[in-house]
Scaffold this motif. Structure first.
Motif, PDB file in Angstrom:
ATOM      1  N   LEU A 282     -12.444  -9.005  44.956  1.00  0.00           N
ATOM      2  CA  LEU A 282     -11.429 -10.041  44.788  1.00  0.00           C
ATOM      3  C   LEU A 282     -10.149  -9.524  45.411  1.00  0.00           C
ATOM      4  O   LEU A 282      -9.681  -8.434  45.066  1.00  0.00           O
ATOM      5  N   ALA A 283      -9.607 -10.289  46.351  1.00  0.00           N
ATOM      6  CA  ALA A 283      -8.360  -9.903  47.004  1.00  0.00           C
ATOM      7  C   ALA A 283      -7.381 -11.065  46.957  1.00  0.00           C
ATOM      8  O   ALA A 283      -7.774 -12.230  47.059  1.00  0.00           O
ATOM      9  N   HIS A 284      -6.106 -10.723  46.778  1.00  0.00           N
ATOM     10  CA  HIS A 284      -5.012 -11.696  46.892  1.00  0.00           C
ATOM     11  C   HIS A 284      -4.411 -11.431  48.264  1.00  0.00           C
ATOM     12  O   HIS A 284      -3.927 -10.334  48.535  1.00  0.00           O
ATOM     13  N   ILE A 285      -4.454 -12.431  49.127  1.00  0.00           N
ATOM     14  CA  ILE A 285      -4.015 -12.250  50.514  1.00  0.00           C
ATOM     15  C   ILE A 285      -2.822 -13.147  50.787  1.00  0.00           C
ATOM     16  O   ILE A 285      -2.826 -14.327  50.428  1.00  0.00           O
ATOM     17  N   GLU A 286      -1.803 -12.554  51.398  1.00  0.00           N
ATOM     18  CA  GLU A 286      -0.613 -13.305  51.801  1.00  0.00           C
ATOM     19  C   GLU A 286      -0.535 -13.300  53.324  1.00  0.00           C
ATOM     20  O   GLU A 286      -0.748 -12.266  53.949  1.00  0.00           O
ATOM     21  N   ILE A 287      -0.237 -14.460  53.880  1.00  0.00           N
ATOM     22  CA  ILE A 287      -0.088 -14.582  55.338  1.00  0.00           C
ATOM     23  C   ILE A 287       1.323 -15.057  55.625  1.00  0.00           C
ATOM     24  O   ILE A 287       1.744 -16.114  55.154  1.00  0.00           O
ATOM     25  N   SER A 288       2.051 -14.279  56.401  1.00  0.00           N
ATOM     26  CA  SER A 288       3.414 -14.654  56.758  1.00  0.00           C
ATOM     27  C   SER A 288       3.376 -15.816  57.750  1.00  0.00           C
ATOM     28  O   SER A 288       2.370 -16.048  58.418  1.00  0.00           O
ATOM     29  N   PRO A 289       4.472 -16.575  57.846  1.00  0.00           N
ATOM     30  CA  PRO A 289       4.517 -17.690  58.803  1.00  0.00           C
ATOM     31  C   PRO A 289       4.170 -17.214  60.215  1.00  0.00           C
ATOM     32  O   PRO A 289       4.670 -16.185  60.673  1.00  0.00           O
TER      33      PRO A 289
ATOM     34  N   GLN B 285      -7.569 -27.881  57.342  1.00  0.00           N
ATOM     35  CA  GLN B 285      -6.300 -27.471  56.741  1.00  0.00           C
ATOM     36  C   GLN B 285      -6.574 -27.231  55.251  1.00  0.00           C
ATOM     37  O   GLN B 285      -7.106 -28.118  54.579  1.00  0.00           O
ATOM     38  N   LEU B 286      -6.262 -26.045  54.749  1.00  0.00           N
ATOM     39  CA  LEU B 286      -6.438 -25.733  53.332  1.00  0.00           C
ATOM     40  C   LEU B 286      -5.113 -25.865  52.600  1.00  0.00           C
ATOM     41  O   LEU B 286      -4.102 -25.340  53.053  1.00  0.00           O
ATOM     42  N   GLN B 287      -5.140 -26.557  51.473  1.00  0.00           N
ATOM     43  CA  GLN B 287      -3.962 -26.772  50.630  1.00  0.00           C
ATOM     44  C   GLN B 287      -4.186 -26.069  49.288  1.00  0.00           C
ATOM     45  O   GLN B 287      -5.327 -25.795  48.914  1.00  0.00           O
ATOM     46  N   PRO B 288      -3.128 -25.804  48.539  1.00  0.00           N
ATOM     47  CA  PRO B 288      -3.286 -25.188  47.218  1.00  0.00           C
ATOM     48  C   PRO B 288      -4.270 -25.981  46.359  1.00  0.00           C
ATOM     49  O   PRO B 288      -4.269 -27.207  46.340  1.00  0.00           O
ATOM     50  N   GLY B 289      -5.134 -25.228  45.680  1.00  0.00           N
ATOM     51  CA  GLY B 289      -6.142 -25.830  44.818  1.00  0.00           C
ATOM     52  C   GLY B 289      -7.468 -26.090  45.513  1.00  0.00           C
ATOM     53  O   GLY B 289      -8.450 -26.429  44.864  1.00  0.00           O
ATOM     54  N   GLN B 290      -7.533 -25.899  46.836  1.00  0.00           N
ATOM     55  CA  GLN B 290      -8.778 -26.118  47.570  1.00  0.00           C
ATOM     56  C   GLN B 290      -9.491 -24.792  47.812  1.00  0.00           C
ATOM     57  O   GLN B 290      -8.853 -23.749  47.945  1.00  0.00           O
ATOM     58  N   SER B 291     -10.813 -24.860  47.882  1.00  0.00           N
ATOM     59  CA  SER B 291     -11.606 -23.666  48.152  1.00  0.00           C
ATOM     60  C   SER B 291     -12.642 -23.977  49.222  1.00  0.00           C
ATOM     61  O   SER B 291     -12.968 -25.136  49.476  1.00  0.00           O
ATOM     62  N   VAL B 292     -13.154 -22.913  49.838  1.00  0.00           N
ATOM     63  CA  VAL B 292     -14.153 -23.067  50.893  1.00  0.00           C
ATOM     64  C   VAL B 292     -15.073 -21.840  50.870  1.00  0.00           C
ATOM     65  O   VAL B 292     -14.637 -20.731  50.578  1.00  0.00           O
ATOM     66  N   LEU B 293     -16.353 -22.075  51.149  1.00  0.00           N
ATOM     67  CA  LEU B 293     -17.345 -21.005  51.232  1.00  0.00           C
ATOM     68  C   LEU B 293     -17.607 -20.684  52.693  1.00  0.00           C
ATOM     69  O   LEU B 293     -17.827 -21.595  53.506  1.00  0.00           O
ATOM     70  N   ILE B 294     -17.609 -19.393  53.017  1.00  0.00           N
ATOM     71  CA  ILE B 294     -17.907 -18.913  54.366  1.00  0.00           C
ATOM     72  C   ILE B 294     -19.126 -18.006  54.241  1.00  0.00           C
ATOM     73  O   ILE B 294     -19.089 -17.009  53.518  1.00  0.00           O
ATOM     74  N   THR B 295     -20.202 -18.367  54.926  1.00  0.00           N
ATOM     75  CA  THR B 295     -21.451 -17.613  54.790  1.00  0.00           C
ATOM     76  C   THR B 295     -21.568 -16.547  55.887  1.00  0.00           C
ATOM     77  O   THR B 295     -20.885 -16.620  56.914  1.00  0.00           O
ATOM     78  N   PRO B 296     -22.446 -15.556  55.679  1.00  0.00           N
ATOM     79  CA  PRO B 296     -22.615 -14.505  56.686  1.00  0.00           C
ATOM     80  C   PRO B 296     -22.949 -15.105  58.052  1.00  0.00           C
ATOM     81  O   PRO B 296     -23.701 -16.080  58.159  1.00  0.00           O
ATOM     82  N   GLY B 297     -22.345 -14.544  59.088  1.00  0.00           N
ATOM     83  CA  GLY B 297     -22.593 -14.994  60.457  1.00  0.00           C
ATOM     84  C   GLY B 297     -21.654 -16.074  60.946  1.00  0.00           C
ATOM     85  O   GLY B 297     -21.589 -16.322  62.148  1.00  0.00           O
ATOM     86  N   GLU B 298     -20.926 -16.749  60.054  1.00  0.00           N
ATOM     87  CA  GLU B 298     -19.998 -17.791  60.481  1.00  0.00           C
ATOM     88  C   GLU B 298     -18.707 -17.148  60.989  1.00  0.00           C
ATOM     89  O   GLU B 298     -18.040 -16.420  60.253  1.00  0.00           O
ATOM     90  N   VAL B 299     -18.379 -17.401  62.248  1.00  0.00           N
ATOM     91  CA  VAL B 299     -17.143 -16.867  62.823  1.00  0.00           C
ATOM     92  C   VAL B 299     -15.986 -17.663  62.232  1.00  0.00           C
ATOM     93  O   VAL B 299     -15.974 -18.886  62.270  1.00  0.00           O
ATOM     94  N   HIS B 300     -15.031 -16.945  61.667  1.00  0.00           N
ATOM     95  CA  HIS B 300     -13.913 -17.622  61.021  1.00  0.00           C
ATOM     96  C   HIS B 300     -12.600 -16.897  61.278  1.00  0.00           C
ATOM     97  O   HIS B 300     -12.562 -15.712  61.600  1.00  0.00           O
ATOM     98  N   GLN B 301     -11.525 -17.683  61.133  1.00  0.00           N
ATOM     99  CA  GLN B 301     -10.165 -17.181  61.313  1.00  0.00           C
ATOM    100  C   GLN B 301      -9.256 -18.059  60.474  1.00  0.00           C
ATOM    101  O   GLN B 301      -9.355 -19.280  60.503  1.00  0.00           O
ATOM    102  N   ILE B 302      -8.366 -17.427  59.725  1.00  0.00           N
ATOM    103  CA  ILE B 302      -7.408 -18.175  58.929  1.00  0.00           C
ATOM    104  C   ILE B 302      -6.015 -17.842  59.438  1.00  0.00           C
ATOM    105  O   ILE B 302      -5.729 -16.693  59.776  1.00  0.00           O
ATOM    106  N   SER B 303      -5.161 -18.861  59.525  1.00  0.00           N
ATOM    107  CA  SER B 303      -3.811 -18.645  60.036  1.00  0.00           C
ATOM    108  C   SER B 303      -2.826 -19.516  59.268  1.00  0.00           C
ATOM    109  O   SER B 303      -3.208 -20.471  58.596  1.00  0.00           O
ATOM    110  N   ASN B 304      -1.571 -19.156  59.397  1.00  0.00           N
ATOM    111  CA  ASN B 304      -0.501 -19.876  58.714  1.00  0.00           C
ATOM    112  C   ASN B 304       0.459 -20.439  59.765  1.00  0.00           C
ATOM    113  O   ASN B 304       1.374 -19.750  60.201  1.00  0.00           O
TER     114      ASN B 304
END
Length: 143
Positions: A60-67, A100-119
């Protein structure tokens, strides 16, 4: 009789859950969390580094992304991840799809899925990331 029954239940519960054995970690305890050059600060709360003796089967990690910041595109060979947005908003790309992810939303990422999250916003974004099994660096493949 009622008071005796209550005390017996408390004694049984105390025998099962010994407060000395419970490991608690707060974000404030992590005084030097890793921060990527891309603007991600990762507070690993539970995982291979804590609790001791590598007892956690997940992380479990709490991750912060700067603008303007975010992760590099990558995938995991073994781990599946769940993101849960806490504050701000984030743009998530998974295998070429954008959401676009907003507060209160969740998403599952499975092995092999290329992903990137940005702010792309003007304020910091934060989310929780849960990995099963517990995240380990060698599982991340950058593309």
């Amino acid at each position: 009789a009622m008071k005796t029954c209550w005390n017996q239940r408390r004694a049984r519960r105390a025998a099962v859950i010994n407060p000395m054995e419970i490991s608690i970690r707060s974000k404030r305890q992590l005084t030097q969390p890793p921060t990527s050059p891309n603007g991600e600060t990762i507070y690993e709360l539970i995982g291979r580094s804590f609790p001791k003796n590598n007892q956690a089967n997940h992380s479990l990690a709490h991750i912060e992304i700067s603008p303007g910041g975010g992760s590099l595109p990558h995938y995991h060979q073994v781990c599946q991840e769940t993101y849960y947005m806490l504050s701000g908003s984030a743009l998530l790309q998974v295998d070429g799809q954008e959401i676009q992810l907003q507060p209160g939303q969740s998403v599952l990422i499975t092995p092999g899925e290329v992903h990137q999250i940005s702010n792309p916003g003007e304020e910091s974004a934060s989310f929780l990331a849960v990995c099963v099994p517990a995240w380990f660096q060698e599982d991340s493949v950058y593309v």
